[in-house]
Design an enzyme around this catalytic site. Sequence first.
Site: not given
Length: 291
Positions: A144-145, A148, A222
Amino acid sequence: MKRVLLFVLTNLAVMLVLGITASLLGVNRFLTANGLNLGSLLAFAAIFGFGGAFISLLISKPMAKMSTGAQVINGSNDPTHRWIVGTVERFAQQAGIRTPEVAIYEGEPNAFATGAFKNSALVAVSTGLLQSMTREEAEAVIGHEIAHVANGDMVTLTLIQGVMNTFVVFLSRVIGYFVDKVILKNDRDGVGVGYYVTTIVLDIALGLVAAIIVAWFSRAREFRADAGAAQLMGRKQPMINALARLGGIEPGQLPQQVQAMGIAGKPSGFMALFSSHPPIEERIRALQQAQ
């Protein structure tokens, strides 16, 4: 690069439209004659609005390390550290970016990514997250990071903030000048108390509106990062499991500078408008419905 160019052009277009509209309405001539030049004000607003946002972006990585006490673990021989760094390296390679710095910090379950450029970013995970999740779930959070970073979310969030700042600075001063000169009929040279009071009030009021818009964008990204994590993992269930676990535990409170880059948050009531993260349930539902 396309994201950066798009938002820069958007901001320039906004300023151009405001300038043309003011000229057509004769506002520019009125304000210029009375000591306020809209062209100069637009330039000031843009410099002021983007200056603070970009300074924050440029110092985001060292500030994140200092505020969380994060310790960089690239090159560490600790088995857990090597697994975390290896996971970040693998996902970074899949995403087509340079391996970020990897760090661990003491705290409740959370993680974040930050940095001015996608090829010199920082990914940090908390000790609480590592202790409360399975390795597969922790890998999904790391994915997930990385998503980003690969999406350029740090830069786009800064550009959005810069655009909003420009609107706030420009509109509050134009309206303040109008209130002072037209409504309060201040015919003295220079501006009076009406201008200053109006500007201060509108800086706060419009700043809140801008914060809501920036938070909305942050929530939207997100969902993209969740989907990006599922793509990096090759399936979506690990990210769903990680989110479900985060939904049942209290996410760690990150310092304000890096809250928008964290993995979790718990918005509620009116304050949900200002939250950088959507509810966990919505994120899980979006992943479950994704093709």
